[in-house]
Design a protein around this motif. Sequence first.
Motif, mmCIF file in Angstrom:
data_model
loop_
_atom_site.group_PDB
_atom_site.id
_atom_site.type_symbol
_atom_site.label_atom_id
_atom_site.label_comp_id
_atom_site.label_asym_id
_atom_site.label_seq_id
_atom_site.Cartn_x
_atom_site.Cartn_y
_atom_site.Cartn_z
ATOM 1 N N ALA A 85 51.372 0.200 10.124
ATOM 2 C CA ALA A 85 50.418 -0.126 9.341
ATOM 3 C C ALA A 85 50.627 0.073 7.810
ATOM 4 N N ALA A 86 51.239 1.070 7.341
ATOM 5 C CA ALA A 86 51.615 1.184 6.030
ATOM 6 C C ALA A 86 52.410 -0.027 5.388
ATOM 7 N N GLY A 87 53.146 -0.738 6.212
ATOM 8 C CA GLY A 87 53.700 -2.010 6.038
ATOM 9 C C GLY A 87 53.059 -3.318 6.172
ATOM 10 N N GLY A 88 51.961 -3.348 6.447
ATOM 11 C CA GLY A 88 51.197 -4.452 6.912
ATOM 12 C C GLY A 88 51.344 -5.065 8.161
ATOM 13 N N VAL A 89 51.939 -4.548 8.920
ATOM 14 C CA VAL A 89 52.322 -4.959 10.398
ATOM 15 C C VAL A 89 51.310 -4.286 11.250
ATOM 16 N N THR A 90 50.260 -5.228 12.147
ATOM 17 C CA THR A 90 49.233 -5.039 12.622
ATOM 18 C C THR A 90 49.873 -5.252 14.362
ATOM 19 N N THR A 91 50.508 -5.894 14.461
ATOM 20 C CA THR A 91 50.958 -6.095 15.913
ATOM 21 C C THR A 91 52.615 -6.203 16.023
ATOM 22 N N LEU A 92 52.974 -5.301 17.158
ATOM 23 C CA LEU A 92 54.485 -5.252 17.423
ATOM 24 C C LEU A 92 54.778 -5.180 18.649
ATOM 25 N N VAL A 93 56.028 -5.722 19.184
ATOM 26 C CA VAL A 93 56.347 -5.964 20.231
ATOM 27 C C VAL A 93 57.675 -4.957 20.546
ATOM 28 N N ASP A 94 57.698 -3.999 21.417
ATOM 29 C CA ASP A 94 58.664 -2.889 21.589
ATOM 30 C C ASP A 94 59.832 -3.420 22.476
ATOM 31 N N GLN A 333 58.164 -0.546 7.614
ATOM 32 C CA GLN A 333 57.227 -0.231 6.424
ATOM 33 C C GLN A 333 57.283 -1.080 5.169
ATOM 34 N N LEU A 334 58.921 -1.329 5.179
ATOM 35 C CA LEU A 334 59.434 -2.128 3.936
ATOM 36 C C LEU A 334 59.688 -3.641 4.082
ATOM 37 N N LEU A 398 58.202 7.393 3.508
ATOM 38 C CA LEU A 398 58.300 6.375 4.452
ATOM 39 C C LEU A 398 57.576 7.357 5.847
ATOM 40 N N HIS A 399 57.038 6.597 6.666
ATOM 41 C CA HIS A 399 56.247 7.285 7.807
ATOM 42 C C HIS A 399 56.975 7.358 9.230
ATOM 43 N N LEU A 415 53.010 -4.398 -2.961
ATOM 44 C CA LEU A 415 52.492 -3.120 -2.113
ATOM 45 C C LEU A 415 51.515 -3.095 -1.378
ATOM 46 N N VAL A 416 51.472 -2.844 0.071
ATOM 47 C CA VAL A 416 50.316 -2.816 0.870
ATOM 48 C C VAL A 416 49.397 -1.767 0.284
ATOM 49 N N GLN A 417 48.056 -2.213 0.131
ATOM 50 C CA GLN A 417 47.091 -1.221 -0.082
ATOM 51 C C GLN A 417 45.764 -1.091 0.890
ATOM 52 N N ALA A 418 46.043 -1.864 1.736
ATOM 53 C CA ALA A 418 44.976 -1.551 2.971
ATOM 54 C C ALA A 418 45.429 -2.519 3.977
ATOM 55 N N THR A 419 45.090 -2.103 5.259
ATOM 56 C CA THR A 419 45.313 -2.544 6.453
ATOM 57 C C THR A 419 44.256 -2.602 7.480
ATOM 58 N N TRP A 420 43.713 -3.623 7.911
ATOM 59 C CA TRP A 420 42.478 -3.565 8.943
ATOM 60 C C TRP A 420 42.970 -4.042 10.293
ATOM 61 N N LEU A 421 42.557 -3.442 11.212
ATOM 62 C CA LEU A 421 42.930 -4.063 12.784
ATOM 63 C C LEU A 421 41.475 -4.296 13.290
ATOM 64 N N ARG A 422 41.355 -5.385 13.710
ATOM 65 C CA ARG A 422 39.871 -5.873 14.280
ATOM 66 C C ARG A 422 38.994 -5.501 13.353
ATOM 67 N N GLY A 423 39.193 -5.615 12.153
ATOM 68 C CA GLY A 423 37.836 -5.389 11.205
ATOM 69 C C GLY A 423 37.718 -3.954 10.794
ATOM 70 N N GLU A 424 38.570 -3.150 11.313
ATOM 71 C CA GLU A 424 38.440 -1.579 10.829
ATOM 72 C C GLU A 424 39.730 -1.106 10.008
ATOM 73 N N VAL A 425 39.277 -0.502 9.090
ATOM 74 C CA VAL A 425 40.601 -0.097 8.057
ATOM 75 C C VAL A 425 41.325 0.868 8.966
ATOM 76 N N ILE A 426 42.599 0.682 9.281
ATOM 77 C CA ILE A 426 43.508 1.697 9.811
ATOM 78 C C ILE A 426 43.655 2.920 9.059
ATOM 79 N N ASP A 427 43.237 4.030 9.835
ATOM 80 C CA ASP A 427 43.482 5.346 9.074
ATOM 81 C C ASP A 427 44.131 6.160 10.146
#
Length: 437
Positions: A85-94, A333-334, A398-399, A415-427
């Motif tokens: 999330a801190a790096g702007g990635v909202t979907t990942l595949v493991d 994140q980078l 780094l997280h 630099l990523v300043q904020a990330t939203w997932l389905r319209g909600e800020v990721i906290d």
Amino acid sequence: MSDDYDLVIRSRRAVLPYGERPAAIGVRDGRIAAIEDVDAALPAAAEVDLGDIALLPGLVDTHVHINEPGRTEWEGFATATRAAAAGGVTTLVDMPLNSLPPTTTVDALRVKQEAARGNVLVDVGFWGGAIPGNVPDLAPLHEAGVFGFKCFTSDSGVPEFPPLSPAEQHEAFSAIAALDGLVIVHAEDPQALTEPAAGDYGSFLASRPPSAERSAIEQVIRLVEQTGVRAHILHLSAADALEPLAKAQTRGLRISAETCPHYLTLAAEDVPDSTSTAYKCCPPIRDTGNREELWRGLADGVISCVVTDHSPCTPDLKEGDFATAWGGVSSLQLGLSAVWTAARARGHSLSSVIGWMAEAPAALAGLNHRKGRIALGHDADLVAFAADEPHVVDPAALHHRNPVTPYAGRALVGLVQATWLRGEVIDDTPRGTLLHR
Ligand SMILES: [Zn+2]
């Protein structure tokens, strides 16, 4: 009177599928419901004006090793998705290996999903694994929703995930073709690999030559031709392999390729000494000439995706020299900042970077109907990105669980300043969902 939209985000630099332009994005019920002129009147419950900060679709990273359960001390779902999330990635595949059990049966997939459920800040899907003897498990895994199957042609580094012999590759690829599935391949020819003669970087590099990648990729191309399977080459490092890949693609074979931020932004010449094992990964980071050829492969479209191969371990496993240390570079994140810094210096646009890091990986995983683009009806997974902001990489910021990184001290831009997932800020609330094919 109710508002038309839950959220409106305005930016002078919205990266849309057809390029960058000023726009206002309206979000309703977690989806993108309007793409209008930047100053359009859109009644909304909440509004954010980013000004000159860029608005990007959330990145899709299809190559992430989250080692939970089993090796959770290496990486876990909570820490990896926080870094994402801190790096702007909202979907990942493991990836199916380095956790225990490896994701080679439906039961093991269930174990992974249980570990992830309620623990993820971004959306997470799973690859299955193809190992010797598990052909009967492939169809059930496919039905259970894995996005495709990873295999190795050479040693994977962990005993529970052995490579496939050429005959086993043929059998597995045929089975995956019958499912109209996707096989993703770690392609290094074991016959062309040697033990490093010493612990320095040059010896390590010489032990995994470009010919090992090229030869394994040529073998995959032959199998694609014979079986009709759709195949994807993971973490391409050797530019020598671009030529056979380009020819196969021109002939209409269904084969694609990815590379990673470290192959595009670092170089063998940068490795300080034999203790700088943060740079160790397989296949290895090669010289600057090779790196520039990889950029050409991206520009030509032979390589479609840039994904991280985030592959952490505990710091003790990174100790020692290049002959003994664990291989893996972790850059969830980078990745965006690193690739954007290098892309910009070569005249590439932010739109191109988003094509490589969001749109193409979403398409690879079959998620392009809802992920990877700012488009009507897509999930409102969005990133505010200060594209001109300089910063220096501080591992303490780094997280991911064990922030060992070859990028420490590097000057990057963006630099990523904020990330939203389905319209909600990721906290800190784990609102991520588990994705199925
Ligand atoms: Zn990997």
